[in-house]
Design a protein around this motif. Structure first.
Motif, PDB file in Angstrom:
ATOM      1  N   LEU A 213      15.370  -6.425  38.211  1.00 39.65           N
ATOM      2  CA  LEU A 213      16.740  -5.992  37.933  1.00 39.65           C
ATOM      3  C   LEU A 213      17.639  -7.109  37.416  1.00 39.65           C
ATOM      4  O   LEU A 213      18.610  -6.847  36.701  1.00 39.65           O
ATOM      5  N   ALA A 214      17.352  -8.338  37.786  1.00 39.61           N
ATOM      6  CA  ALA A 214      18.308  -9.431  37.569  1.00 39.61           C
ATOM      7  C   ALA A 214      18.410  -9.820  36.103  1.00 39.61           C
ATOM      8  O   ALA A 214      17.395  -9.984  35.410  1.00 39.61           O
ATOM      9  N   ALA A 215      19.640  -9.961  35.637  1.00 43.28           N
ATOM     10  CA  ALA A 215      19.867 -10.510  34.304  1.00 43.28           C
ATOM     11  C   ALA A 215      19.636 -12.017  34.320  1.00 43.28           C
ATOM     12  O   ALA A 215      19.163 -12.595  33.337  1.00 43.28           O
TER      13      ALA A 215
ATOM     14  N   LYS B 294      18.663 -13.828  43.783  1.00 42.21           N
ATOM     15  CA  LYS B 294      18.801 -14.565  45.043  1.00 42.21           C
ATOM     16  C   LYS B 294      17.677 -14.171  46.003  1.00 42.21           C
ATOM     17  O   LYS B 294      17.099 -13.093  45.903  1.00 42.21           O
ATOM     18  N   ASP B 295      17.393 -15.026  46.949  1.00 45.02           N
ATOM     19  CA  ASP B 295      16.360 -14.765  47.955  1.00 45.02           C
ATOM     20  C   ASP B 295      16.940 -14.349  49.300  1.00 45.02           C
ATOM     21  O   ASP B 295      16.200 -14.074  50.242  1.00 45.02           O
ATOM     22  N   ALA B 296      18.276 -14.311  49.411  1.00 48.98           N
ATOM     23  CA  ALA B 296      18.947 -13.878  50.634  1.00 48.98           C
ATOM     24  C   ALA B 296      20.319 -13.351  50.235  1.00 48.98           C
ATOM     25  O   ALA B 296      20.906 -13.812  49.248  1.00 48.98           O
ATOM     26  N   VAL B 297      20.815 -12.382  51.002  1.00 48.65           N
ATOM     27  CA  VAL B 297      22.108 -11.779  50.664  1.00 48.65           C
ATOM     28  C   VAL B 297      22.995 -11.738  51.912  1.00 48.65           C
ATOM     29  O   VAL B 297      22.503 -11.548  53.026  1.00 48.65           O
TER      30      VAL B 297
ATOM     31  N   THR C  97      21.873   5.166  48.828  1.00 46.81           N
ATOM     32  CA  THR C  97      21.018   6.252  49.299  1.00 46.81           C
ATOM     33  C   THR C  97      21.760   7.585  49.300  1.00 46.81           C
ATOM     34  O   THR C  97      21.149   8.636  49.491  1.00 46.81           O
ATOM     35  N   LYS C  98      23.074   7.545  49.088  1.00 50.32           N
ATOM     36  CA  LYS C  98      23.881   8.762  49.039  1.00 50.32           C
ATOM     37  C   LYS C  98      24.206   9.156  47.604  1.00 50.32           C
ATOM     38  O   LYS C  98      24.330  10.342  47.287  1.00 50.32           O
ATOM     39  N   THR C  99      24.411   8.161  46.757  1.00 52.13           N
ATOM     40  CA  THR C  99      24.741   8.438  45.368  1.00 52.13           C
ATOM     41  C   THR C  99      24.268   7.274  44.510  1.00 52.13           C
ATOM     42  O   THR C  99      24.191   6.139  44.975  1.00 52.13           O
ATOM     43  N   ALA C 100      23.877   7.590  43.294  1.00 48.08           N
ATOM     44  CA  ALA C 100      23.609   6.591  42.260  1.00 48.08           C
ATOM     45  C   ALA C 100      22.229   5.951  42.323  1.00 48.08           C
ATOM     46  O   ALA C 100      21.632   5.662  41.298  1.00 48.08           O
ATOM     47  N   GLY C 101      21.689   5.693  43.530  1.00 49.14           N
ATOM     48  CA  GLY C 101      20.420   4.995  43.594  1.00 49.14           C
ATOM     49  C   GLY C 101      20.532   3.602  42.992  1.00 49.14           C
ATOM     50  O   GLY C 101      21.607   3.010  42.921  1.00 49.14           O
ATOM     51  N   ILE C 102      19.391   3.073  42.552  1.00 45.70           N
ATOM     52  CA  ILE C 102      19.375   1.762  41.909  1.00 45.70           C
ATOM     53  C   ILE C 102      19.935   1.870  40.494  1.00 45.70           C
ATOM     54  O   ILE C 102      20.709   1.027  40.036  1.00 45.70           O
ATOM     55  N   THR C 103      19.547   2.926  39.776  1.00 47.60           N
ATOM     56  CA  THR C 103      19.905   3.049  38.365  1.00 47.60           C
ATOM     57  C   THR C 103      21.403   2.981  38.135  1.00 47.60           C
ATOM     58  O   THR C 103      21.886   2.267  37.252  1.00 47.60           O
TER      59      THR C 103
ATOM     60  N   ALA D 263      20.209  -9.063  43.013  1.00 47.20           N
ATOM     61  CA  ALA D 263      20.065  -9.109  41.559  1.00 47.20           C
ATOM     62  C   ALA D 263      21.403  -9.197  40.844  1.00 47.20           C
ATOM     63  O   ALA D 263      21.431  -9.415  39.628  1.00 47.20           O
ATOM     64  N   ARG D 264      22.513  -9.018  41.588  1.00 48.02           N
ATOM     65  CA  ARG D 264      23.816  -8.893  40.937  1.00 48.02           C
ATOM     66  C   ARG D 264      24.827  -9.870  41.540  1.00 48.02           C
ATOM     67  O   ARG D 264      24.744 -10.217  42.719  1.00 48.02           O
ATOM     68  N   ALA D 265      25.812 -10.242  40.720  1.00 47.40           N
ATOM     69  CA  ALA D 265      26.868 -11.143  41.188  1.00 47.40           C
ATOM     70  C   ALA D 265      28.099 -10.382  41.647  1.00 47.40           C
ATOM     71  O   ALA D 265      29.036 -11.004  42.151  1.00 47.40           O
TER      72      ALA D 265
END
Length: 362
Positions: A133-135, A139-142, A276-282, A318-320
């Motif tokens: 996913l990452a542009a 990261k390895d931890a969040v 898990t309620k809306t949108a998913g990963i996409t 994967a995101r900032a």
């Protein structure tokens, strides 16, 4: 290597609780975990989680949507691009959801399936989902926060500190005055670390006005869903309240139109999509980008099982534009199905190195 979808299975796990969960909208004695498993012809399997917390009797409708709408639409398809299949499913569901007046269950089924597709896709690529996913570099931890802590048990905050947590969210009961008596002790237990509070749609502007001095003294990072989420009049009153804590909302908004309405009409300080309620990963990343573009902070809502937690964490890694991920803190029997329990260090959930979500369920 063939990427044809050969099967879609639905798994419902029911796990009794030693202590019930009490919310203004109901009581839960059994945790439900509704999983979708997508099987590819090459043997790769992806798993997703469909939100299924409330009401406890709400799972059958979601299961039937998965069986009668999602499964027929996906069997025989090629998992070349999860986003393409997300669009196909959204089209297949739209008319039915409108006809039934049931956007929530359809969005939840779509979200969980999308997570399963992305898990299978990244496992087929033999890469962690966050890397796919990452542009830039993932990261390895969040950063995470411990959630659902009883406000009258400050020792739970200390227990979460011992497990590596540095951020804590307590529950405000329906009796706001009684609950507020315990807030100073919760603040003392947290020290100068971030402390949040969730009212679960159970209050009114008047009931909160009665405890405003306590709320201000606690220095909350946010107050979550203080009123019913469709009571825009109450939120307008709250916006004009001097010294109010920052407002957090979003777990009960659906897709881009729902979040556009949330940002325009209620304008929270923190926006909390639940993938898990809306949108998913996409589409989850799109919702986060919408919130950031409006100057908001973003904390992914997550109160379910390990699949939902790690899917949220992989997206955040994967995101900032995702600041925090919610993490269940009370004993949750659903996590007994993980081969390895989650590990938190200095307030950050460590992510596994394996492909896809990186976790294995027994």
């Amino acid at each position: 290597m063939s990427r044809h979808i050969t099967d879609l299975r639905v798994v419902l796990i029911k796990a009794p609780l030693e202590a019930p969960i009490i919310a203004p909208f109901g009581r839960v004695d059994v945790r439900h975990n509704l999983l979708v498993r997508v099987q590819l012809e090459n043997g790769v399997t992806g798993t997703g989680e469909v939100w299924a917390n409330f009401p406890p009797w709400g799972c059958p409708e979601r299961i039937e949507i998965l069986r009668r709408v999602v499964r027929p639409a996906l069997l025989g398809e090629t998992l070349d691009e999860p986003a393409r299949l997300h669009r196909k499913l959204a089209r297949a569901m739209r008319g039915l959801a409108n006809q039934m007046g049931a956007i929530g269950p359809f969005q939840q089924a779509l979200a969980g399936t999308d997570i399963a597709l992305w898990d299978a896709h990244s496992r087929a690529l033999e890469q962690p989902l966050r890397t796919v996913l990452a542009a830039d570099e993932a990261k390895d931890a969040v950063p995470v926060y411990a959630t659902n802590l009883p406000i009258d048990r400050p020792e739970m905050i200390a227990a979460m500190m011992a497990k590596g947590h540095t951020r804590f969210k307590v529950k405000l009961p329906a009796d706001a005055v009684a609950g507020a008596r315990h807030l100073p002790a919760a603040r003392a237990a947290a020290g100068d670390r971030p402390l949040m509070m969730d009212a679960s749609q159970g209050q009114s502007p008047d009931s909160l006005a009665a405890i405003m001095d306590v709320l201000q003294a606690a220095g909350l990072q946010w107050l979550e869903e203080p009123f019913p989420v469709d009571d825009t009049a109450a939120y307008r009153v709250w916006h004009g309240t001097p010294g109010r804590p920052p407002l957090a909302m979003g777990e009960n908004s659906y897709a881009e139109p729902g979040f556009a309405t949330l940002l325009a009409e209620i304008d929270p300080d923190w926006v909390q999509p639940d993938i898990t309620k809306t949108a998913g990963i996409t589409k989850g990343g799109d919702l986060c980008a919408m919130a950031k573009a409006s100057g908001k902070q973003v904390g992914l809502h997550m109160y379910g099982g390990p699949v939902g937690l790690y899917a949220s964490a992989q997206l955040a890694a994967a995101r900032a534009d995702i600041d925090l991920v919610e993490m269940d803190a009370k004993p949750n029997p659903l996590f007994a199905h993980l081969e390895r329990p989650p590990e938190v260090r200095d307030g950050r959930l460590l992510l596994p190195t394996g492909p896809g979500l990186g976790i294995a369920l027994d």
